[in-house]
Design a protein around this motif. Structure first.
Motif, mmCIF file in Angstrom:
data_model
loop_
_atom_site.group_PDB
_atom_site.id
_atom_site.type_symbol
_atom_site.label_atom_id
_atom_site.label_comp_id
_atom_site.label_asym_id
_atom_site.label_seq_id
_atom_site.Cartn_x
_atom_site.Cartn_y
_atom_site.Cartn_z
ATOM 1 N N GLY A 105 1.030 -1.312 0.104
ATOM 2 C CA GLY A 105 0.013 0.046 0.217
ATOM 3 C C GLY A 105 0.668 0.833 0.096
ATOM 4 N N THR A 106 2.488 1.296 -0.482
ATOM 5 C CA THR A 106 2.376 2.431 -0.329
ATOM 6 C C THR A 106 1.937 3.573 -1.814
ATOM 7 N N SER A 107 1.978 4.684 -1.265
ATOM 8 C CA SER A 107 1.255 5.097 -1.984
ATOM 9 C C SER A 107 1.655 6.176 -3.013
ATOM 10 N N TYR A 108 2.021 6.360 -4.712
ATOM 11 C CA TYR A 108 2.527 6.765 -5.077
ATOM 12 C C TYR A 108 3.117 8.309 -5.032
ATOM 13 N N GLU A 109 3.232 8.963 -4.135
ATOM 14 C CA GLU A 109 3.442 10.213 -3.445
ATOM 15 C C GLU A 109 5.068 9.878 -2.633
ATOM 16 N N ASN A 110 4.686 8.412 -2.016
ATOM 17 C CA ASN A 110 6.241 8.464 -1.322
ATOM 18 C C ASN A 110 7.100 7.454 -1.914
ATOM 19 N N MET A 111 6.146 6.543 -3.104
ATOM 20 C CA MET A 111 7.232 5.900 -4.149
ATOM 21 C C MET A 111 7.549 6.674 -4.859
ATOM 22 N N THR A 112 7.006 8.141 -4.732
ATOM 23 C CA THR A 112 8.170 9.094 -5.727
ATOM 24 C C THR A 112 9.335 9.597 -4.759
ATOM 25 N N ILE A 113 8.971 9.891 -3.735
ATOM 26 C CA ILE A 113 9.771 10.427 -3.271
ATOM 27 C C ILE A 113 11.189 9.036 -2.669
ATOM 28 N N ILE A 114 11.238 8.223 -2.487
ATOM 29 C CA ILE A 114 11.846 6.523 -3.254
ATOM 30 C C ILE A 114 12.604 6.996 -3.587
ATOM 31 N N VAL A 115 12.247 6.688 -5.439
ATOM 32 C CA VAL A 115 12.768 7.185 -6.535
ATOM 33 C C VAL A 115 13.752 8.131 -6.502
ATOM 34 N N GLU A 116 13.006 9.367 -5.791
ATOM 35 C CA GLU A 116 14.179 10.989 -6.265
ATOM 36 C C GLU A 116 15.256 10.779 -4.847
ATOM 37 N N ASN A 117 14.944 9.935 -3.898
ATOM 38 C CA ASN A 117 16.175 9.565 -3.155
ATOM 39 C C ASN A 117 17.509 9.040 -3.676
ATOM 40 N N TYR A 118 16.618 7.756 -4.236
ATOM 41 C CA TYR A 118 17.473 6.446 -5.019
ATOM 42 C C TYR A 118 18.552 7.358 -5.402
ATOM 43 N N VAL A 119 17.621 8.467 -6.396
ATOM 44 C CA VAL A 119 18.516 8.760 -7.626
ATOM 45 C C VAL A 119 19.017 10.020 -7.522
#
Length: 307
Positions: free
Chosen positions: A28-42
């Motif tokens: 149930g991870t929200s799309y907003e949290n996914m975006t933050i995860i990807v942004e931090n990864y990059v």
């Protein structure tokens, strides 16, 4: 249908996004949290490695076949506009850039049955589709044709209780397999149709078909706009026997391009994607006209960038 060209390029893969990968969650991870995860990864890539900074990521690519990955990255403009997206949902209306990004075929392997081909005499059903009505075009398709006597159109998935591999076996008996888009423009039925020797009828708008700068889809498939659904049967019946046989023979020739192998085999899907990436090795020099802000970094106007 594919030239024997050597792959050579400095492209680097840095992220794989899928519904079951590290960067997303089934819990149930929200799309907003996914975006933050990807942004931090990059951001960590930018701070730890020099490669991204040389081109702002223009010589990097990331892979996502599930639409979750598309949603998770769409808010990161520095990523979407610079890096090459290798995606299964290459729709022009959701930011796909044809000359930069790569359309990935949606292939569900292993296939349940062997490849079909050279069996046109066994294909007595004009057209076939069965699946969820999770898009407007699928609802219209089922509504218009589910009671037709020449088109085998079901308004839902085939229940497994009806028999073993009934759905897959229908591909063997059908001339044209209808492939309407679902929640996205793409459909795994296209690769299924190709594998089982059934001519795919792509019924989707804004779809940049996989490998379309390498293979000629009109030689082994039927490409239609969604509005053509109302004339679907007549369009298919207007295809002569000779034209159908030519389409089928060409389809058999391209089956290997839509098959993944481990290790990769010459001309398979892996090599097709690599060649598609190589085709994007051409670069254009441009000058950044303003400051570009990336995670943990700032680039000053006048930097030369390759894209």
């Amino acid at each position: 249908m594919v030239n024997d060209l050597e792959y050579r390029g400095p492209l680097r893969v840095f992220l794989k996004l899928s519904s079951g990968g590290k960067c997303t969650s089934r819990q149930g991870t929200s799309y907003e949290n996914m975006t933050i995860i990807v942004e931090n990864y990059v951001g960590s890539l930018i701070s730890e490695y020099p490669y991204w900074n040389r081109t702002l990521g223009a010589d990097h690519f990331f892979v996502t076949c599930h639409d979750v990955g598309v949603r998770a990255t769409e808010g990161l403009q520095f990523l979407v506009k610079n890096s090459i997206r290798v995606v299964c949902s290459p729709s022009y209306d959701v930011g796909f850039i044809p000359h930069k990004d790569v359309a990935l075929p949606q292939v569900l392997q292993p296939f349940a049955l062997p490849a079909g081909g050279n069996d046109v005499k066994n294909r007595t059903t004009l057209g076939f589709w069965a699946g969820h009505r999770n898009s407007k075009i699928r609802v219209i398709l089922a509504r218009e044709w589910e009671n037709d006597t020449e088109l085998d159109i079901a308004n839902n998935r085939i229940n497994k209780a009806t028999g073993h591999l009934v759905y897959q076996k229908k591909f063997y008996r059908t001339k044209f397999c209808i492939c309407p888009g679902g929640s996205q423009v793409n459909s795994a039925r296209i690769a299924d149709s190709i594998h089982y020797g059934c001519i795919p009828v792509v019924l989707s708008n804004y779809y940049d078909l996989p490998f379309n700068d390498i293979v000629d889809w009109r030689k082994f498939s039927v490409i239609l706009k969604e509005n053509d659904v109302y004339q679907l049967k007549q369009i298919l019946k207007n295809i002569t026997d000779a034209e159908f046989i030519a389409l089928h023979n060409n389809l058999v020739q391209v089956q290997k391009h839509f098959q993944w192998n481990s290790p990769p085999v010459r001309y398979d899907a892996f090599h097709m994607v690599m060649y598609d990436l190589w085709l994007r090795h051409h670069v254009i020099n441009f000058v950044i006209s303003s400051r570009v802000h990336l995670p943990n970094e700032e680039y000053v106007a006048g930097s030369s960038v390759l894209i």
